[in-house]
Design a protein around this motif. Sequence first.
Motif, PDB file in Angstrom:
ATOM      1  N   UNK A 184       0.807  -1.228   0.000  1.00 15.36           N
ATOM      2  CA  UNK A 184       0.000   0.000   0.000  1.00 15.36           C
ATOM      3  C   UNK A 184       0.840   1.278   0.000  1.00 15.36           C
ATOM      4  N   UNK A 185       2.006   1.255   0.634  1.00 12.88           N
ATOM      5  CA  UNK A 185       2.851   2.445   0.657  1.00 12.88           C
ATOM      6  C   UNK A 185       3.353   2.796  -0.746  1.00 12.88           C
ATOM      7  N   UNK A 186       3.773   1.801  -1.503  1.00 10.82           N
ATOM      8  CA  UNK A 186       4.291   2.047  -2.851  1.00 10.82           C
ATOM      9  C   UNK A 186       3.163   2.512  -3.775  1.00 10.82           C
ATOM     10  N   UNK A 187       2.022   1.820  -3.707  1.00  9.93           N
ATOM     11  CA  UNK A 187       0.900   2.203  -4.564  1.00  9.93           C
ATOM     12  C   UNK A 187       0.382   3.602  -4.215  1.00  9.93           C
ATOM     13  N   UNK A 188       0.320   3.910  -2.924  1.00 12.72           N
ATOM     14  CA  UNK A 188      -0.148   5.234  -2.507  1.00 12.72           C
ATOM     15  C   UNK A 188       0.817   6.335  -2.888  1.00 12.72           C
ATOM     16  N   UNK A 189       2.128   6.085  -2.703  1.00 18.00           N
ATOM     17  CA  UNK A 189       3.122   7.093  -3.070  1.00 18.00           C
ATOM     18  C   UNK A 189       3.097   7.356  -4.576  1.00 18.00           C
ATOM     19  N   UNK A 190       2.938   6.305  -5.364  1.00 17.73           N
ATOM     20  CA  UNK A 190       2.852   6.494  -6.815  1.00 17.73           C
ATOM     21  C   UNK A 190       1.586   7.245  -7.190  1.00 17.73           C
ATOM     22  N   UNK A 208     -10.902  14.836 -18.334  1.00 21.14           N
ATOM     23  CA  UNK A 208     -10.938  14.866 -19.788  1.00 21.14           C
ATOM     24  C   UNK A 208      -9.852  15.691 -20.437  1.00 21.14           C
ATOM     25  N   UNK A 209      -8.901  16.162 -19.688  1.00 20.88           N
ATOM     26  CA  UNK A 209      -7.842  16.994 -20.253  1.00 20.88           C
ATOM     27  C   UNK A 209      -6.663  16.207 -20.777  1.00 20.88           C
ATOM     28  N   UNK A 210      -6.637  14.910 -20.525  1.00 23.15           N
ATOM     29  CA  UNK A 210      -5.507  14.074 -20.942  1.00 23.15           C
ATOM     30  C   UNK A 210      -6.048  12.671 -21.213  1.00 23.15           C
ATOM     31  N   UNK A 211      -5.492  11.995 -22.216  1.00 30.14           N
ATOM     32  CA  UNK A 211      -5.929  10.613 -22.453  1.00 30.14           C
ATOM     33  C   UNK A 211      -5.571   9.709 -21.258  1.00 30.14           C
ATOM     34  N   UNK A 212      -6.435   8.739 -20.976  1.00 31.38           N
ATOM     35  CA  UNK A 212      -6.228   7.845 -19.842  1.00 31.38           C
ATOM     36  C   UNK A 212      -4.960   7.008 -20.004  1.00 31.38           C
ATOM     37  N   UNK A 213      -4.585   6.676 -21.251  1.00 29.72           N
ATOM     38  CA  UNK A 213      -3.380   5.882 -21.483  1.00 29.72           C
ATOM     39  C   UNK A 213      -2.121   6.626 -21.036  1.00 29.72           C
ATOM     40  N   UNK A 214      -2.089   7.921 -21.280  1.00 37.14           N
ATOM     41  CA  UNK A 214      -0.946   8.734 -20.886  1.00 37.14           C
ATOM     42  C   UNK A 214      -0.868   8.811 -19.361  1.00 37.14           C
ATOM     43  N   UNK A 215      -2.012   9.011 -18.720  1.00 30.90           N
ATOM     44  CA  UNK A 215      -2.036   9.100 -17.259  1.00 30.90           C
ATOM     45  C   UNK A 215      -1.617   7.781 -16.627  1.00 30.90           C
ATOM     46  N   UNK A 216      -2.064   6.668 -17.178  1.00 35.05           N
ATOM     47  CA  UNK A 216      -1.695   5.371 -16.626  1.00 35.05           C
ATOM     48  C   UNK A 216      -0.222   5.055 -16.852  1.00 35.05           C
ATOM     49  N   UNK A 217       0.315   5.480 -17.979  1.00 31.40           N
ATOM     50  CA  UNK A 217       1.743   5.264 -18.203  1.00 31.40           C
ATOM     51  C   UNK A 217       2.569   6.108 -17.228  1.00 31.40           C
ATOM     52  N   UNK A 218       2.104   7.330 -16.933  1.00 25.93           N
ATOM     53  CA  UNK A 218       2.800   8.146 -15.931  1.00 25.93           C
ATOM     54  C   UNK A 218       2.692   7.514 -14.545  1.00 25.93           C
ATOM     55  N   UNK A 219       1.536   6.897 -14.247  1.00 21.81           N
ATOM     56  CA  UNK A 219       1.387   6.211 -12.969  1.00 21.81           C
ATOM     57  C   UNK A 219       2.348   5.018 -12.888  1.00 21.81           C
ATOM     58  N   UNK A 220       2.495   4.280 -13.948  1.00 21.48           N
ATOM     59  CA  UNK A 220       3.401   3.126 -13.931  1.00 21.48           C
ATOM     60  C   UNK A 220       4.860   3.556 -13.780  1.00 21.48           C
ATOM     61  N   UNK A 221       5.231   4.662 -14.395  1.00 18.31           N
ATOM     62  CA  UNK A 221       6.584   5.177 -14.219  1.00 18.31           C
ATOM     63  C   UNK A 221       6.783   5.625 -12.774  1.00 18.31           C
ATOM     64  N   UNK A 222       5.787   6.321 -12.222  1.00 21.65           N
ATOM     65  CA  UNK A 222       5.872   6.752 -10.825  1.00 21.65           C
ATOM     66  C   UNK A 222       5.903   5.549  -9.891  1.00 21.65           C
ATOM     67  N   UNK A 223       5.196   4.479 -10.241  1.00 17.56           N
ATOM     68  CA  UNK A 223       5.204   3.258  -9.440  1.00 17.56           C
ATOM     69  C   UNK A 223       6.607   2.667  -9.372  1.00 17.56           C
TER      70      UNK A 223
END
Length: 86
Positions: free
Chosen positions: A6-12, A26-41
């Motif tokens: 949970x700490x890693x997922x929450x920090x990301x 709606x300001x950004x495609x969901x694919x871009x946001x999820x890829x940024x989340x995976x990089x942050x993860x």
Amino acid sequence: MNLLSPFVLGAAGVCASPALYAALTGGMPMEVAMSRYLVALGICWVALSVVAALIGEPPAPARQQAERGEDPTLEMERPPGVPAEQ
């Protein structure tokens, strides 16, 4: 540290929250946001693993040490000139 803790997922999530908010509004495609989340993860996982390795595990309480058969008292050497107790 576990990648799915949970700490890693929450920090990301905190690190990628601007991108996730933009994707939900709606300001950004969901694919871009999820890829940024995976990089942050990945970055948060590495950073928290380094911190966990530097801190280490907490010492076991004296009761747990006694149950394992270890001596819970701290043994120290006497400084020079201090007589031994009798």
